[in-house]
Motif scaffolding. Structure first.
Motif, PDB file in Angstrom:
ATOM      1  N   LEU A 417      42.847  36.731  15.244  1.00  0.00           N
ATOM      2  CA  LEU A 417      42.088  36.031  16.246  1.00  0.00           C
ATOM      3  C   LEU A 417      40.698  35.720  15.894  1.00  0.00           C
ATOM      4  CD1 LEU A 417      42.097  35.156  19.149  1.00  0.00           C
ATOM      5  CD2 LEU A 417      41.392  37.534  19.864  1.00  0.00           C
ATOM      6  N   ALA A 418      39.931  36.330  14.998  1.00  0.00           N
ATOM      7  CA  ALA A 418      38.595  36.355  14.751  1.00  0.00           C
ATOM      8  C   ALA A 418      38.422  34.958  13.853  1.00  0.00           C
ATOM      9  CB  ALA A 418      38.174  37.409  13.688  1.00  0.00           C
ATOM     10  N   GLU A 419      39.528  34.631  13.219  1.00  0.00           N
ATOM     11  CA  GLU A 419      39.427  33.478  12.370  1.00  0.00           C
ATOM     12  C   GLU A 419      40.061  32.232  13.275  1.00  0.00           C
ATOM     13  OE1 GLU A 419      39.795  34.709   7.971  1.00  0.00           O
ATOM     14  OE2 GLU A 419      41.670  34.180   8.867  1.00  0.00           O
ATOM     15  N   VAL A 420      40.879  32.446  14.192  1.00  0.00           N
ATOM     16  CA  VAL A 420      41.542  31.423  14.937  1.00  0.00           C
ATOM     17  C   VAL A 420      40.781  30.908  16.270  1.00  0.00           C
ATOM     18  CG1 VAL A 420      43.653  31.031  16.473  1.00  0.00           C
ATOM     19  CG2 VAL A 420      43.874  32.124  14.382  1.00  0.00           C
ATOM     20  N   MET A 421      40.081  31.995  16.644  1.00  0.00           N
ATOM     21  CA  MET A 421      39.286  31.647  17.844  1.00  0.00           C
ATOM     22  C   MET A 421      38.561  30.471  18.069  1.00  0.00           C
ATOM     23  SD  MET A 421      38.357  32.581  21.187  1.00  0.00           S
ATOM     24  CE  MET A 421      38.986  34.099  21.231  1.00  0.00           C
ATOM     25  N   PRO A 422      37.634  30.184  17.221  1.00  0.00           N
ATOM     26  CA  PRO A 422      36.829  28.992  16.993  1.00  0.00           C
ATOM     27  C   PRO A 422      37.535  27.700  17.052  1.00  0.00           C
ATOM     28  CG  PRO A 422      35.834  30.327  15.244  1.00  0.00           C
ATOM     29  CD  PRO A 422      37.330  30.897  15.677  1.00  0.00           C
ATOM     30  N   PHE A 423      38.665  27.547  16.096  1.00  0.00           N
ATOM     31  CA  PHE A 423      39.764  26.390  16.474  1.00  0.00           C
ATOM     32  C   PHE A 423      40.256  26.369  17.788  1.00  0.00           C
ATOM     33  CE2 PHE A 423      39.255  27.447  11.956  1.00  0.00           C
ATOM     34  CZ  PHE A 423      39.281  26.411  11.178  1.00  0.00           C
ATOM     35  N   ALA A 424      40.773  27.357  18.390  1.00  0.00           N
ATOM     36  CA  ALA A 424      41.496  27.666  19.416  1.00  0.00           C
ATOM     37  C   ALA A 424      40.774  27.036  20.654  1.00  0.00           C
ATOM     38  CB  ALA A 424      41.795  28.936  20.006  1.00  0.00           C
ATOM     39  N   LEU A 425      39.113  27.308  20.619  1.00  0.00           N
ATOM     40  CA  LEU A 425      38.263  26.924  21.703  1.00  0.00           C
ATOM     41  C   LEU A 425      38.155  25.426  21.491  1.00  0.00           C
ATOM     42  CD1 LEU A 425      35.673  29.783  21.762  1.00  0.00           C
ATOM     43  CD2 LEU A 425      37.443  29.226  23.250  1.00  0.00           C
ATOM     44  N   ASN A 426      38.054  24.967  20.351  1.00  0.00           N
ATOM     45  CA  ASN A 426      37.884  23.520  20.175  1.00  0.00           C
ATOM     46  C   ASN A 426      39.154  22.791  20.661  1.00  0.00           C
ATOM     47  OD1 ASN A 426      36.550  21.272  19.255  1.00  0.00           O
ATOM     48  ND2 ASN A 426      37.843  21.273  17.218  1.00  0.00           N
ATOM     49  N   LEU A 427      40.252  23.288  20.280  1.00  0.00           N
ATOM     50  CA  LEU A 427      41.735  22.949  20.556  1.00  0.00           C
ATOM     51  C   LEU A 427      41.679  22.586  22.299  1.00  0.00           C
ATOM     52  CD1 LEU A 427      44.018  24.395  18.019  1.00  0.00           C
ATOM     53  CD2 LEU A 427      43.831  21.937  18.296  1.00  0.00           C
ATOM     54  N   ARG A 428      41.481  23.678  22.943  1.00  0.00           N
ATOM     55  CA  ARG A 428      41.376  23.634  24.460  1.00  0.00           C
ATOM     56  C   ARG A 428      40.264  22.508  24.821  1.00  0.00           C
ATOM     57  NH1 ARG A 428      39.265  28.841  28.046  1.00  0.00           N
ATOM     58  NH2 ARG A 428      37.405  28.290  26.904  1.00  0.00           N
ATOM     59  N   ARG A 429      39.033  22.529  24.263  1.00  0.00           N
ATOM     60  CA  ARG A 429      38.211  21.269  24.751  1.00  0.00           C
ATOM     61  C   ARG A 429      38.873  20.012  24.540  1.00  0.00           C
ATOM     62  NH1 ARG A 429      34.979  17.929  22.582  1.00  0.00           N
ATOM     63  NH2 ARG A 429      35.356  18.623  20.310  1.00  0.00           N
ATOM     64  N   LEU A 430      39.405  19.674  23.345  1.00  0.00           N
ATOM     65  CA  LEU A 430      40.054  18.493  23.208  1.00  0.00           C
ATOM     66  C   LEU A 430      41.431  18.233  24.447  1.00  0.00           C
ATOM     67  CD1 LEU A 430      40.684  18.596  19.370  1.00  0.00           C
ATOM     68  CD2 LEU A 430      38.830  17.218  20.631  1.00  0.00           C
ATOM     69  N   ALA A 431      42.230  19.254  24.770  1.00  0.00           N
ATOM     70  CA  ALA A 431      43.083  19.240  25.518  1.00  0.00           C
ATOM     71  C   ALA A 431      42.835  18.787  26.959  1.00  0.00           C
ATOM     72  CB  ALA A 431      44.012  20.421  25.465  1.00  0.00           C
ATOM     73  N   ILE A 432      41.487  19.485  27.420  1.00  0.00           N
ATOM     74  CA  ILE A 432      40.928  19.340  28.628  1.00  0.00           C
ATOM     75  C   ILE A 432      40.564  17.924  28.867  1.00  0.00           C
ATOM     76  CG2 ILE A 432      39.036  19.933  30.251  1.00  0.00           C
ATOM     77  CD1 ILE A 432      39.565  22.929  29.063  1.00  0.00           C
ATOM     78  N   GLU A 433      39.733  17.290  27.880  1.00  0.00           N
ATOM     79  CA  GLU A 433      39.290  16.122  27.608  1.00  0.00           C
ATOM     80  C   GLU A 433      40.314  15.034  27.832  1.00  0.00           C
ATOM     81  OE1 GLU A 433      36.491  13.280  27.892  1.00  0.00           O
ATOM     82  OE2 GLU A 433      36.143  15.743  27.998  1.00  0.00           O
ATOM     83  N   LEU A 434      41.431  15.484  27.049  1.00  0.00           N
ATOM     84  CA  LEU A 434      42.431  14.207  27.052  1.00  0.00           C
ATOM     85  C   LEU A 434      43.224  14.293  28.458  1.00  0.00           C
ATOM     86  CD1 LEU A 434      44.272  15.187  23.582  1.00  0.00           C
ATOM     87  CD2 LEU A 434      43.246  12.837  24.345  1.00  0.00           C
ATOM     88  N   GLU A 435      43.170  15.237  29.185  1.00  0.00           N
ATOM     89  CA  GLU A 435      43.824  15.169  30.435  1.00  0.00           C
ATOM     90  C   GLU A 435      42.889  14.868  31.704  1.00  0.00           C
ATOM     91  OE1 GLU A 435      47.235  15.506  31.063  1.00  0.00           O
ATOM     92  OE2 GLU A 435      47.200  15.169  29.003  1.00  0.00           O
ATOM     93  N   ARG A 436      41.752  14.611  31.367  1.00  0.00           N
ATOM     94  CA  ARG A 436      40.629  14.244  32.511  1.00  0.00           C
ATOM     95  C   ARG A 436      41.009  12.677  33.045  1.00  0.00           C
ATOM     96  NH1 ARG A 436      34.889  16.958  30.667  1.00  0.00           N
ATOM     97  NH2 ARG A 436      35.540  18.981  31.409  1.00  0.00           N
TER      98      ARG A 436
END
Length: 436
Positions: A417-436
């Motif tokens: 998780l320590a390595e995945v977390m920065p990528f996960a937060l970025n992926l979530r940001r992209l997903a939210i932006e795509l669905e606006r």
């Protein structure tokens, strides 16, 4: 131009001073290196002892394949140096050294990764997922994103698809809390009743703790994960073992993230309902939410077909990306026939329960400004209500809901998780932006 080189004789006194200074410098360097080596060796020895204690559930001095964490199991052929099928202390030490090296290497490879603009395209999500898998050398990953009760985006990379079942670690907490909240809705449990309401003979510290405090990790329990139990241990025996562990604080004083409180809550639920946890999960969440391939066990110990007598509620759920997405669909949308929880239950779970409490300092890669609701992380609370919620898991699973946009999703992979977390937060940001 004429250069004049002047050579001055060095006196015996100056020569002696230089030699002494050099010797002193070398001595300091030698002592510093020796101290650093001792500190690293001591730290590594402590880590080896911690891992052996945590994973060697049958206490035979080695960690067998079925006792390995999912991340270690991925690397068993590399880690099993002597080829005998299990890991001893020296092999665990080698794993720790290689893990540290891999973290440094991955951080170096991840430097300078592009920041995607706000006006992202759908392809950006796939690119970002592929990038995460490549940079972190993961076996694969899948991400599902939904809105208004329906799937909007599905992307995968490497050897992963939405039906691959994995250990979701602490992402279990959200699902477990949903089971317990359904029991609250049925009147079997109450959030603020003392625990001796359900077990009258319970005395001492735990008699007056409440389900709300158990689910918000403010019961006074320490930060342990309640995973040192062998698979054959009964839930009752495990419960009695846990309530004997010295507590750190009175209930309701300090937030201390871990698994002990939730494991106690599960036993209380069994006693109050007269049903085993596996039955409660199936009836109250798995079947109505469509989690067809999900089951509870132990986050480390895993042997197909062997039932764990005291399943781990805080980290023992095995689920697929599709199953977890179905769960999020059932808890996220308003006014749906398949809505899993009432509005009151959802409001209780997604309310900030801990920002006014003292916080235990150990939270790994999780941001300091995340608080806690009931079984989930509470981000950016507004008037006490969480605007984003998640239940990040140590092995790389990251489910979330963004209440502001109505978007929800889950990232499933097998990585730290320590390595995945920065990528996960970025992926979530992209997903939210795509669905606006």
């Amino acid at each position: 131009m004429v250069c004049v080189l002047t050579i001055r004789a060095v006196s015996d006194k100056e020569l002696f001073s230089m030699k002494t200074s050099t010797k002193l410098t070398l001595l300091i360097i030698t002592i510093a290196l020796a101290l650093a080596t001792w500190l690293v060796t001591s730290w590594q020895s402590g880590q080896v002892d911690r891992i052996m204690t945590m994973m060697d559930v049958d206490r035979n001095g080695v960690i067998q394949t079925e006792e390995l964490s999912p991340l270690m199991r991925l690397r068993i052929s590399e880690l099993d140096i002597d080829g005998n099928g299990d890991l001893g202390p020296s092999e665990v030490a080698a794993y720790i050294r290689s893990s540290i090296f891999n973290v440094i290497r991955h951080k170096w490879r991840a430097r300078g990764l592009p920041e995607y603009p706000d006006n992202v395209e759908r392809e950006s999500l796939q690119v970002a997922l592929d990038e995460m898998v490549e940079v972190l050398e993961l076996p694969g990953a899948v991400m599902l994103v939904g809105r208004n009760g329906g799937e909007q985006i599905r992307v995968s990379s490497g050897d992963f698809d939405a039906n691959k079942v994995v250990s979701v670690a602490s992402a279990s907490k959200w699902v477990s809390s949903a089971v317990l909240m359904r029991l609250v809705e049925q009147g079997v449990l109450t959030l603020d009743a003392p625990l001796n309401t359900y077990i009258p003979e319970l005395d001492g510290h735990w008699a007056n703790a409440t389900l709300r405090q158990l689910l918000s990790h403010s019961s006074g329990a320490g930060p342990g994960h309640a995973i040192e139990n062998p698979p054959s241990m009964s839930y009752r025996a495990h419960f009695e073992q846990l309530i004997q562990i010295p507590v750190k604080n009175e209930p309701g004083v300090k937030f201390s993230y871990g698994g002990i409180s939730m494991q106690i809550a599960g036993y209380i639920a069994e006693q109050a309902s007269g049903k085993r946890w596996s039955q409660l999960f199936d009836e109250l969440v798995a079947t109505p939410a469509g989690m067809e391939h999900s089951t509870y066990g132990h986050p480390f110990w895993y042997s197909p077909g062997v039932e764990i007598q005291s399943p781990n509620l805080a980290g023992g759920l095995y689920a697929s990306g599709q199953d977890y997405f179905n769960f999020l669909t059932a808890v996220s949308a308003d006014g749906m026939e398949r809505r899993l929880l009432t509005e009151d239950s959802t409001g209780q779970m997604e309310s900030d329960q801990t920002s006014t409490l003292v916080h235990h300092s150990e939270r790994g890669p999780l941001p300091e400004d995340w608080f806690y609701g009931l079984g989930l992380w509470c981000e950016s609370p507004l008037e006490g209500r969480c605007t984003k919620i998640n239940s990040a898991g140590a092995f790389g699973t990251f489910p979330w809901i963004d209440r502001k946009s109505g978007t929800y999703g889950v990232l499933v992979t097998m990585g730290s998780l320590a390595e995945v977390m920065p990528f996960a937060l970025n992926l979530r940001r992209l997903a939210i932006e795509l669905e606006r």
